[in-house]
Design an enzyme around this catalytic site. Structure first.
Site, short mmCIF file in Angstrom:
data_model
loop_
_atom_site.label_atom_id
_atom_site.label_comp_id
_atom_site.label_asym_id
_atom_site.label_seq_id
_atom_site.Cartn_x
_atom_site.Cartn_y
_atom_site.Cartn_z
N ASP A 33 9.20 2.54 1.22
CA ASP A 33 8.05 3.31 1.72
C ASP A 33 7.99 3.08 3.23
O ASP A 33 7.54 2.03 3.69
CB ASP A 33 6.78 2.82 1.03
CG ASP A 33 5.53 3.52 1.55
OD1 ASP A 33 5.60 4.13 2.65
OD2 ASP A 33 4.49 3.45 0.88
N LYS A 90 3.01 10.14 8.10
CA LYS A 90 2.33 9.70 9.33
C LYS A 90 2.98 10.23 10.60
O LYS A 90 2.77 11.37 10.97
CB LYS A 90 2.24 8.17 9.35
CG LYS A 90 1.17 7.62 8.39
CD LYS A 90 0.95 6.15 8.60
CE LYS A 90 -0.03 5.52 7.64
NZ LYS A 90 -1.43 5.71 8.01
N PHE A 106 0.85 -1.19 0.00
CA PHE A 106 0.00 0.00 0.00
C PHE A 106 0.88 1.24 0.00
O PHE A 106 1.78 1.36 0.84
CB PHE A 106 -0.92 0.02 1.23
CG PHE A 106 -1.91 1.16 1.18
CD1 PHE A 106 -3.07 1.06 0.42
CD2 PHE A 106 -1.66 2.35 1.85
CE1 PHE A 106 -3.97 2.11 0.35
CE2 PHE A 106 -2.56 3.41 1.77
CZ PHE A 106 -3.72 3.29 1.02
C1 LIG Z 1 3.01 2.31 3.74
C2 LIG Z 1 2.10 3.45 3.40
N1 LIG Z 1 2.40 4.25 2.37
C3 LIG Z 1 1.62 5.29 2.03
C4 LIG Z 1 0.47 5.58 2.73
C5 LIG Z 1 -0.37 6.75 2.34
O1 LIG Z 1 -0.20 7.80 3.21
P1 LIG Z 1 -1.27 9.00 3.24
O2 LIG Z 1 -2.57 8.41 3.65
O3 LIG Z 1 -0.69 9.99 4.22
O4 LIG Z 1 -1.32 9.56 1.86
C6 LIG Z 1 0.12 4.78 3.82
C7 LIG Z 1 -1.12 5.05 4.57
O5 LIG Z 1 -1.66 4.22 5.24
C8 LIG Z 1 0.95 3.69 4.17
O6 LIG Z 1 0.65 2.87 5.20
#
Ligand SMILES: Cc1ncc(COP(=O)(O)O)c(C=O)c1O
Length: 402
Positions: free
Chosen positions: A222, A251, A137
């Site tokens: 990520d 986050k 994700f």
């Molecule tokens: C691993 C990862 N990358 C990207 C995101 C996306 O972040 P945002 O919701 O701040 O755009 C998330 C959100 O849960 C995530 O867990």
């Protein structure tokens, strides 16, 4: 006067979320209160965002102080908090350069665009393939959601960005079958969060790094969910001993104030020349001032060691619950990103556990249909963990007893 209740959500909000009935109005540390004054222990932490709980004094004072000085400039000008935060991130990690965004998806969008631009400049237009992993994700912009490995999230919006493929997580042969000199980048979470709280094997990550090197592909970690102390390391790559070329963080970086960042080396960063990418709010002084306070507070040996000690408290407590009720197959994850994986008898029922927990005064999360996820504050008091687990046990008992 306008009644503010859950019904108002259905009246005035786009229905892409289905929030709980209760509306929280106040938070302090790892406790939250709703409109009716009911108290909850927070094992959800705003989905791994509230790394220092609610209204931590260091963050409140950073916000107040900056709020009385300077709010916004745009990127036509730089500002002191952004420069100080970038310097702190560079000092604390492999990175030499930082780009600020407003969210995880935007940090990833920048990383993917940079990887494509770098490959085009260095090797030519043909080197455009991006490989990511099933169940991964990376956010909800169209590029990041397409790179994410969950078609349910990316289907139904018309033609997708191209040259994106997905390998099996923790399966190096699956990556070998896809990677080639056409690959411009491999994007991976060191621990899949939304995809079910699945840690990467160290050996797998080492082999991913080696394959990227062999094919001159950039390795993008990520760390939006794993970053800023969540796993007990400042960033998860530090525990793996595998260094990426680009890392994204969001986050917990702002501890609840929206901010994202992309970290990389000078040699790679230089391909984003003026005009290639940008954001009105990225590097906003308020966000950066709060994030600097969050980063400085979390990046202390005793806080990071505390995460590992609290992980053990969770694991012990969840194991005790499981001995009594036999609901989990396993507890997996790292630090304070933990997933209780339901066994076959309770398959598909993670949401029921989350709802029952809320009734008992505990905020928890799910990660897919089979995993109850916990991502509390990194400084949650041990007493709150114990009390939260007592409440969780009551929820489990309710479900088991039907
Ligand atoms: C691993 C990862 N990358 C990207 C995101 C996306 O972040 P945002 O919701 O701040 O755009 C998330 C959100 O849960 C995530 O867990």
């Amino acid at each position: 006067m306008q009644q503010v209740n859950r019904a108002l959500f259905d009246e005035v909000m786009v229905p892409n979320y289905a929030p709980a009935q209760m509306i929280p109005v106040k938070g302090e540390g790892s406790r939250v209160w709703d409109q009716q004054g009911k108290e909850y222990i927070d094992f959800a932490g705003g989905i791994a965002v509230n790394c220092l709980g609610h209204c931590h004094p260091a963050l409140v004072s950073a916000l107040k102080e900056q709020g009385e000085k300077l709010w916004h400039l745009s990127n036509v000008l730089t500002n002191e908090p952004a420069l100080l935060l970038a310097k702190a991130l560079v000092d604390a990690t492999f990175a030499e350069k930082v780009y600020f965004a407003n969210s995880g998806a935007e940090a990833n969008e920048a990383a993917l665009k940079l990887a494509r631009r770098f490959a085009k400049d260095q090797f030519g237009e043909h080197k455009d393939q991006i490989i990511a992993f099933k169940q991964g994700f990376h956010g909800r912009t169209f590029f990041t959601v397409t790179v994410g490995g969950q078609p349910a999230y990316s289907d139904g919006f018309g033609p997708k960005p191209e040259a994106i493929e997905h390998a099996e997580f923790n399966n190096i042969d699956s990556l070998k079958a896809l990677i080639s000199d056409r690959t411009c980048a491999v994007m991976v979470e060191p621990l899949q969060g939304e995809g079910g709280v699945v840690p990467a094997d160290v050996e797998f990550m080492q082999q991913v790094r080696a394959l990227c090197d062999k094919h001159q592909a950039l390795l993008i970690f990520d760390e939006v969910q794993t970053g800023v102390g969540r796993t007990g390391e400042l960033y998860a790559y530090m525990g793996l001993g595998v260094t990426p070329d680009i890392l994204t963080t969001a986050k917990a970086l702002g501890g609840g104030f929206p901010i994202g960042a992309m970290l990389t080396t000078t040699a790679i960063a230089k391909h984003l020349v003026p005009g290639t990418h940008g954001s009105t709010y990225g590097g906003n002084p308020l966000a950066c001032a709060v994030a600097l306070a969050a980063l400085n507070t979390v990046n202390q040996p005793e806080v990071l060691a505390g995460v590992k000690a609290k992980e053990q408290l969770f694991r012990d407590g969840l194991s005790q619950i499981n001995e009594k009720y036999q609901v989990f197959d396993t507890i997996r994850g790292q630090g304070l990103l933990l997933g209780a994986v339901l066994n076959a008898d309770y398959a598909g029922k993670a949401r029921d556990f989350m709802v029952a927990a809320a009734e008992e005064g505990l905020m928890a999360l799910v990660a897919g249909a089979n995993v109850v996820r916990f991502t509390p504050s990194l400084v949650i008091p041990d007493a709150d963990i114990r009390e939260g687990l007592v409440r969780f046990e009551r929820a489990v008992a309710k479900i088991v007893q039907g």
